[in-house]
Scaffold this motif. Structure first.
Motif, PDB file in Angstrom:
ATOM      1  N   GLU A 178      22.294  12.210  -1.911  1.00  0.00           N
ATOM      2  CA  GLU A 178      22.207  11.744  -0.518  1.00  0.00           C
ATOM      3  C   GLU A 178      20.979  12.330   0.169  1.00  0.00           C
ATOM      4  OE1 GLU A 178      25.087  13.120  -1.771  1.00  0.00           O
ATOM      5  OE2 GLU A 178      25.933  11.131  -2.176  1.00  0.00           O
ATOM      6  N   GLU A 179      20.756  13.631  -0.076  1.00  0.00           N
ATOM      7  CA  GLU A 179      19.590  14.289   0.548  1.00  0.00           C
ATOM      8  C   GLU A 179      18.293  13.644   0.068  1.00  0.00           C
ATOM      9  OE1 GLU A 179      21.221  18.861   1.096  1.00  0.00           O
ATOM     10  OE2 GLU A 179      20.298  18.263  -0.778  1.00  0.00           O
ATOM     11  N   TYR A 180      18.253  13.385  -1.224  1.00  0.00           N
ATOM     12  CA  TYR A 180      17.055  12.773  -1.804  1.00  0.00           C
ATOM     13  C   TYR A 180      16.817  11.391  -1.207  1.00  0.00           C
ATOM     14  CZ  TYR A 180      14.774   9.875  -5.420  1.00  0.00           C
ATOM     15  OH  TYR A 180      13.993   8.969  -6.080  1.00  0.00           O
ATOM     16  N   ASP A 181      17.900  10.599  -1.099  1.00  0.00           N
ATOM     17  CA  ASP A 181      17.781   9.269  -0.506  1.00  0.00           C
ATOM     18  C   ASP A 181      17.286   9.357   0.930  1.00  0.00           C
ATOM     19  OD1 ASP A 181      18.678   8.244  -2.845  1.00  0.00           O
ATOM     20  OD2 ASP A 181      20.186   6.931  -1.935  1.00  0.00           O
ATOM     21  N   GLU A 182      17.871  10.298   1.683  1.00  0.00           N
ATOM     22  CA  GLU A 182      17.467  10.451   3.088  1.00  0.00           C
ATOM     23  C   GLU A 182      15.988  10.801   3.184  1.00  0.00           C
ATOM     24  OE1 GLU A 182      19.709  13.331   5.370  1.00  0.00           O
ATOM     25  OE2 GLU A 182      21.564  12.254   4.835  1.00  0.00           O
ATOM     26  N   ASP A 183      15.564  11.740   2.328  1.00  0.00           N
ATOM     27  CA  ASP A 183      14.174  12.172   2.348  1.00  0.00           C
ATOM     28  C   ASP A 183      13.244  11.009   2.056  1.00  0.00           C
ATOM     29  OD1 ASP A 183      14.967  14.641   2.943  1.00  0.00           O
ATOM     30  OD2 ASP A 183      14.453  15.563   1.012  1.00  0.00           O
ATOM     31  N   VAL A 184      13.551  10.259   0.991  1.00  0.00           N
ATOM     32  CA  VAL A 184      12.633   9.179   0.630  1.00  0.00           C
ATOM     33  C   VAL A 184      12.622   8.128   1.737  1.00  0.00           C
ATOM     34  CG1 VAL A 184      11.929   7.519  -1.126  1.00  0.00           C
ATOM     35  CG2 VAL A 184      13.061   9.597  -1.805  1.00  0.00           C
ATOM     36  N   GLU A 185      13.795   7.857   2.310  1.00  0.00           N
ATOM     37  CA  GLU A 185      13.822   6.854   3.380  1.00  0.00           C
ATOM     38  C   GLU A 185      12.959   7.273   4.558  1.00  0.00           C
ATOM     39  OE1 GLU A 185      17.795   5.335   4.565  1.00  0.00           O
ATOM     40  OE2 GLU A 185      18.172   5.385   2.405  1.00  0.00           O
ATOM     41  N   SER A 186      13.060   8.545   4.957  1.00  0.00           N
ATOM     42  CA  SER A 186      12.270   8.963   6.119  1.00  0.00           C
ATOM     43  C   SER A 186      10.784   8.983   5.753  1.00  0.00           C
ATOM     44  CB  SER A 186      12.757  10.303   6.672  1.00  0.00           C
ATOM     45  OG  SER A 186      12.299  11.347   5.856  1.00  0.00           O
ATOM     46  N   ILE A 187      10.482   9.352   4.500  1.00  0.00           N
ATOM     47  CA  ILE A 187       9.065   9.356   4.100  1.00  0.00           C
ATOM     48  C   ILE A 187       8.544   7.926   3.986  1.00  0.00           C
ATOM     49  CG2 ILE A 187       7.458  10.011   2.261  1.00  0.00           C
ATOM     50  CD1 ILE A 187       9.201  12.513   1.878  1.00  0.00           C
ATOM     51  N   LEU A 188       9.401   7.006   3.517  1.00  0.00           N
ATOM     52  CA  LEU A 188       9.002   5.590   3.479  1.00  0.00           C
ATOM     53  C   LEU A 188       8.600   5.136   4.882  1.00  0.00           C
ATOM     54  CD1 LEU A 188      11.481   3.367   1.381  1.00  0.00           C
ATOM     55  CD2 LEU A 188       9.006   3.484   1.170  1.00  0.00           C
ATOM     56  N   LYS A 189       9.424   5.498   5.859  1.00  0.00           N
ATOM     57  CA  LYS A 189       9.145   5.099   7.247  1.00  0.00           C
ATOM     58  C   LYS A 189       7.828   5.688   7.725  1.00  0.00           C
ATOM     59  CE  LYS A 189      13.500   3.972   9.456  1.00  0.00           C
ATOM     60  NZ  LYS A 189      14.604   4.706   8.772  1.00  0.00           N
ATOM     61  N   SER A 190       7.644   6.995   7.495  1.00  0.00           N
ATOM     62  CA  SER A 190       6.430   7.618   8.035  1.00  0.00           C
ATOM     63  C   SER A 190       5.193   7.116   7.291  1.00  0.00           C
ATOM     64  CB  SER A 190       6.534   9.147   8.008  1.00  0.00           C
ATOM     65  OG  SER A 190       6.574   9.593   6.682  1.00  0.00           O
ATOM     66  N   GLU A 191       5.336   6.881   5.970  1.00  0.00           N
ATOM     67  CA  GLU A 191       4.189   6.341   5.214  1.00  0.00           C
ATOM     68  C   GLU A 191       3.856   4.936   5.695  1.00  0.00           C
ATOM     69  OE1 GLU A 191       2.209   7.746   2.361  1.00  0.00           O
ATOM     70  OE2 GLU A 191       2.957   9.388   3.587  1.00  0.00           O
ATOM     71  N   HIS A 192       4.902   4.171   6.012  1.00  0.00           N
ATOM     72  CA  HIS A 192       4.681   2.810   6.493  1.00  0.00           C
ATOM     73  C   HIS A 192       3.905   2.835   7.808  1.00  0.00           C
ATOM     74  CE1 HIS A 192       5.755  -1.208   8.117  1.00  0.00           C
ATOM     75  NE2 HIS A 192       5.586  -1.538   6.840  1.00  0.00           N
ATOM     76  N   ARG A 193       4.288   3.769   8.664  1.00  0.00           N
ATOM     77  CA  ARG A 193       3.594   3.898   9.942  1.00  0.00           C
ATOM     78  C   ARG A 193       2.131   4.290   9.692  1.00  0.00           C
ATOM     79  NH1 ARG A 193       6.833   7.713  13.137  1.00  0.00           N
ATOM     80  NH2 ARG A 193       5.791   9.302  11.900  1.00  0.00           N
TER      81      ARG A 193
ATOM     82  N   GLU B 190       0.830  -1.220   0.000  1.00  0.00           N
ATOM     83  CA  GLU B 190       0.000   0.000   0.000  1.00  0.00           C
ATOM     84  C   GLU B 190       0.852   1.254   0.000  1.00  0.00           C
ATOM     85  OE1 GLU B 190      -3.518   0.578   2.423  1.00  0.00           O
ATOM     86  OE2 GLU B 190      -3.745  -1.606   2.549  1.00  0.00           O
ATOM     87  N   VAL B 191       2.009   1.181   0.680  1.00  0.00           N
ATOM     88  CA  VAL B 191       2.910   2.332   0.708  1.00  0.00           C
ATOM     89  C   VAL B 191       3.323   2.697  -0.716  1.00  0.00           C
ATOM     90  CG1 VAL B 191       5.229   3.098   1.386  1.00  0.00           C
ATOM     91  CG2 VAL B 191       3.762   1.932   3.043  1.00  0.00           C
ATOM     92  N   PHE B 192       3.603   1.663  -1.529  1.00  0.00           N
ATOM     93  CA  PHE B 192       4.050   1.931  -2.897  1.00  0.00           C
ATOM     94  C   PHE B 192       2.899   2.282  -3.845  1.00  0.00           C
ATOM     95  CE2 PHE B 192       8.027   0.177  -1.397  1.00  0.00           C
ATOM     96  CZ  PHE B 192       8.926   1.042  -1.999  1.00  0.00           C
ATOM     97  N   ALA B 193       1.681   2.224  -3.322  1.00  0.00           N
ATOM     98  CA  ALA B 193       0.554   2.709  -4.122  1.00  0.00           C
ATOM     99  C   ALA B 193       0.184   4.124  -3.696  1.00  0.00           C
ATOM    100  CB  ALA B 193      -0.636   1.776  -3.959  1.00  0.00           C
ATOM    101  N   GLU B 194       0.932   4.670  -2.707  1.00  0.00           N
ATOM    102  CA  GLU B 194       0.620   6.006  -2.182  1.00  0.00           C
ATOM    103  C   GLU B 194       1.192   7.092  -3.090  1.00  0.00           C
ATOM    104  OE1 GLU B 194      -0.804   7.538   0.848  1.00  0.00           O
ATOM    105  OE2 GLU B 194      -1.977   5.719   0.512  1.00  0.00           O
ATOM    106  N   GLU B 195       0.403   8.135  -3.218  1.00  0.00           N
ATOM    107  CA  GLU B 195       0.756   9.265  -4.078  1.00  0.00           C
ATOM    108  C   GLU B 195       2.138   9.844  -3.779  1.00  0.00           C
ATOM    109  OE1 GLU B 195      -2.741  11.775  -4.539  1.00  0.00           O
ATOM    110  OE2 GLU B 195      -1.383  13.471  -4.324  1.00  0.00           O
ATOM    111  N   LYS B 196       2.377  10.092  -2.489  1.00  0.00           N
ATOM    112  CA  LYS B 196       3.582  10.824  -2.112  1.00  0.00           C
ATOM    113  C   LYS B 196       4.846  10.057  -2.519  1.00  0.00           C
ATOM    114  CE  LYS B 196       3.679  13.032   2.112  1.00  0.00           C
ATOM    115  NZ  LYS B 196       3.850  12.934   3.579  1.00  0.00           N
TER     116      LYS B 196
END
Lengths: 247, 553
Positions: free
Chosen positions: A174-189, A143-149
């Motif tokens: 690096e900044e982009y990777d960090e951003d997506v990783e943190s957003i992945l985490k928050s979207e997962h939550r 579901e996370v990978f079906a999310e718009e963001k």
């Protein structure tokens, strides 16, 4: 028995597979191929769907870099796979169970070799845990990978790193990777909470204890979701309970 | 068609390997057990006439409405079976092919049957939800736009007019003829020099060719078959609708940029040299001429070979020896590009007494006390040539008109501003976009002869497309669910073909697919943040059943 699902493009992967047959080059019979027009069509959701369905490994086989029949389709799928791998790692799965392989339609030997290598690696990882908890994690990730963001970020990322963000500010890889990783985490939550509130209403404390988040995290997330219209208050008892609003 | 799909599965066993490694009874048993499969039949060769006749029979007998063929490759056999289905009144897109031969039997000494069963199961699951699709066709305005009124453009315009097409030729300079009519006539052979005025006159007098000089194309909208173009002319802005566009914007000679103290007198470019060489009025009479090849080209900044400059040097050197027999002519070169040179050019130059010296790019010829000094790598000896005229061969660069036009038409150029042909070995003479054809030196530095051939070829292609009445493409294209589209424009940036555009906010801010341009790659589909785009024949609903069926057994 190991099962590998592969998405092959008609012009690179499928043709290489045909050629392997023509030349009689053997490879593991655990492979199941799904042909698409271009690997650019392969959705991150499909990759996780294949794992949920029971595949031990997923491999996406397209044209070589810079030589895709569809110009940049293979480059796009490479980026998606990178993020699916990060997502899998986040939920404690082996990231390398999903891979890409870019080859020319001539490379039948490479095709066969890489399928062999994947099967061997998958055997060395051992049978993946597919208990209810692991499956629930995977369904959440799907579901996370079906999310718009997340989809927007994965799609825009490479351009953003090359040309800067929408505000014209430079963004490093690096900044982009960090951003997506943190957003992945928050979207997962967020998706975990939504899934928990899908069939049955729950209070902040219920959700927090069941999912292992702090009550503060859950409260903030639920108030955000109420703002987005995706969660509504279902009962005004003490504490109040919430439920997902189905769209 | 009934509501429930009625799938027929054809099992093919043409190779001994298939018969040996595949247990067809087991496969047939498994396949028959799948819901929605109404008929399974084995045949040694389904793809030949008896098989295809039998296929039509069973379609009738069993009221089959879609087919899975388990035999050869989808790539090689889809058309054969699509045609047979069409003849049996079944939509050709209600077809899926499983490659039992190359992707099961030939590669798996063990486990081929298991894989075959799964692959058939996957194909059946998908075929049950396939939908009929119709070829996409769009009409074409019977009119062509030719951008560039040089040699290539004029020949293309003439060829199109001969094929009864109306043509508009847009030339940025104030007269037709282009590069060769203004300065570089020498590059055409003698007959070409005479032919060019004839070609120009032919176009000038042709009533079906509209000539717009001192004009530029400033905007192109629409799609193949219906391009809406805006042209800036001295009389003001003009609009026209054309079906096809030919780009014949040519190349240009690189500037000398002061190389070897170029001054246009004692040190000339080939172009400047020709003005005295081919002029009856010029009184200049050089006694010792030295030509230097590859000046400013084949270096880091411009690594490519311009091909035509060797031809220029050979022909000019030969002509110089003929005009001034007592003068010495030497060509200093790195490598000779023989692709453009004919045996005759080489023979003539040698017979005329032109001297050749080869140099190493690391030690280019140096000028000292009115002499050119170099080490001739063919003899290993130092050579010192006194000269009173030095001629530089400068190479070709893309024309600024080519770069401008490419941007307006949204066709890609290489880093040097030329428009390369797509996968040149597989699809020569085809442009990146349907309805747009590139001809002549806009591609790459080429000789006038090559340019003429290309112009004939591309004009014929364009005329063929126009005469068919329209453009068509297979229906495997993307489509947008506007209710889901959020207008984020990610798809626009993803599409390599410019086939998907988001309308302006006042027009709804929704993505629209220009189907005729869409190649169906699905990159926009799998990237869409709002899950608003799907691809025909490869939609999520048509792939997910295959994924599920892949791991059942």
């Amino acid at each position: 028995m190991t099962k590998i699902v592969s998405f092959v493009c008609e012009w690179g992967g499928y043709t290489a597979a045909d050629l392997a047959g023509f030349r009689g080059i053997s490879y593991p019979s655990s492979l199941r191929t799904i042909r698409v027009e271009c690997t650019g069509r392969v959705d991150p959701v499909w990759m996780i769907d294949a794992i949920i369905a029971g595949a031990d490994g997923v491999i996406i086989i397209g044209c070589p870099e810079g030589d895709s029949r569809h110009e940049i389709g293979n480059f796009r799928v490479h980026e998606r796979v990178r993020w699916v791998q990060k997502g899998l790692e986040m939920i404690g799965e082996e990231p390398q169970q999903v891979r890409t392989l870019f080859l020319s339609s001539e490379d039948a030997e490479v095709f066969a070799g890489k399928i062999g290598e994947l099967e061997k690696d998958l055997e060395s990882y051992g049978p993946p845990a597919r208990d209810e908890a692991a499956l629930e994690n995977l369904r959440t990730l799907r579901e996370v990978f079906a999310e718009e963001k997340i989809r927007w970020l994965i799609g825009r990322g490479p351009d953003m790193v090359a040309d800067g963000n929408s505000f014209g500010e430079p963004v490093t890889a690096e900044e982009y990777d960090e951003d997506v990783e943190s957003i992945l985490k928050s979207e997962h939550r967020r998706i975990s909470i939504l899934r928990r509130l899908r069939d049955e209403a729950g209070s902040v404390t219920d959700v927090a204890s069941q999912l292992g988040f702090s009550t503060r995290e859950v409260m903030l997330e639920i108030s955000d979701l109420i703002g987005l219209g995706r969660v509504a208050i279902k009962g005004h008892e003490d504490p109040p309970v919430f439920k997902e609003v189905l769209m | 068609m009934s509501d429930e799909p009625r799938i027929g599965v054809l099992l093919c066993s043409c190779t001994p390997q298939m018969r040996e490694r595949l247990d067809f009874d087991e496969i047939a048993g498994f396949t028959s057990s799948i819901e929605s499969v109404v008929h399974v039949e084995k045949h040694p060769v389904w793809c030949l006439a008896p098989g295809l006749t039998r296929l039509k029979e069973i379609i009738q007998e069993q009221e089959i409405d879609r087919i899975v063929v388990a035999g050869c490759s989808y790539r090689t056999h889809k058309q054969i079976f699509a045609k047979a289905l069409k003849e049996a009144d079944i939509n050709p897109y209600l077809l899926e092919i499983v490659n039992l031969r190359d992707q099961c039997a030939a590669v798996h000494p063990e486990g081929a049957t298991t894989r075959a069963k799964d692959q058939i199961g996957m194909a059946v699951a998908r075929t049950a939800v396939l939908e009929p699709l119709e070829e996409i066709t769009v009409p074409a305005e019977q009119k062509a736009l030719v951008i560039g009124g040089g040699l290539s453009g004029l020949i293309a315009a003439g060829t199109l007019a001969e094929a009864d097409c109306e043509v508009i030729v847009v030339e940025r300079e104030d007269a037709l003829g282009g590069y060769f009519s203004r300065n570089r006539q020498w590059r055409l052979r003698k007959n070409g020099q005479e032919a060019l005025p004839e070609i120009i006159a032919g176009v000038e007098s042709n009533p079906s060719i509209e000539k717009l000089v001192s004009s530029r194309v400033t905007r192109v909208d629409g799609r193949p078959g219906e391009f809406d173009i805006t042209i800036e002319t001295p009389q003001g802005e003009m609009h026209a609708r054309v079906g096809v566009i030919l780009v014949a914007t040519g190349s240009a000679t690189a500037p000398a940029e002061g190389a070897y103290n170029h001054d246009g007198k004692a040190v000339k470019t080939q172009e400047e040299f020709e003005r005295i060489l081919y002029s009856d009025e010029s009184t200049e009479k050089p006694l010792s001429i030295v030509m230097i090849q590859c000046v400013g080209s084949r270096n880091d900044e411009r690594p490519y070979c311009s091909r035509v400059c060797c031809l220029d040097a050979f022909r000019n050197a030969t002509a110089a020896k003929q005009k001034w027999p007592e003068s010495e002519v030497a060509i200093l070169f790195r490598d000779l590009e023989m692709g453009c040179l004919t045996e005759r050019d080489v023979k003539h130059a040698r017979e005329a007494g032109v001297a050749f010296h080869r140099f190493d790019p690391a030690t280019p010829p140096l000028v000292e006390d009115g002499k050119v000094k170099l080490v001739d790598t063919m003899t290993g000896k130092e050579v010192s040539i006194p000269y009173d005229l030095m001629v530089l061969s400068l190479g070709e660069i893309s024309h600024e008109g080519t770069r401008e036009t490419a941007e307006i038409l949204k066709i890609s150029t290489d880093v040097f501003g030329f428009v390369p042909e797509p996968t040149i070995r597989l699809r020569p003479h085809e442009s990146t976009g349907r309805g747009i054809y590139v001809t002549g030196a806009a591609h790459w530095p080429i000789t006038p002869e090559e340019s003429m051939y290309q112009a004939f070829e591309m004009a014929s292609r364009a005329a063929t497309d126009l005469k068919k009445g329209g453009f068509s493409t297979r229906p495997i294209v993307a489509f947008v669910d506007e209710s889901k589209c959020i207008g984020c424009r990610l798809c626009e940036s993803m599409c390599a073909w410019g086939a998907i555009r988001v309308s302006e906010p006042e027009e709804g801010n929704k993505a629209h697919v220009q189907e005729i341009l869409c190649k169906g790659c699905g990159t926009c589909v799998a990237s869409c943040p709002a899950l608003a785009i799907q691809a025909a024949y490869y939609s999520d609903e048509q792939i997910l059943p295959s994924i599920k069926a892949a791991v059942t057994s």
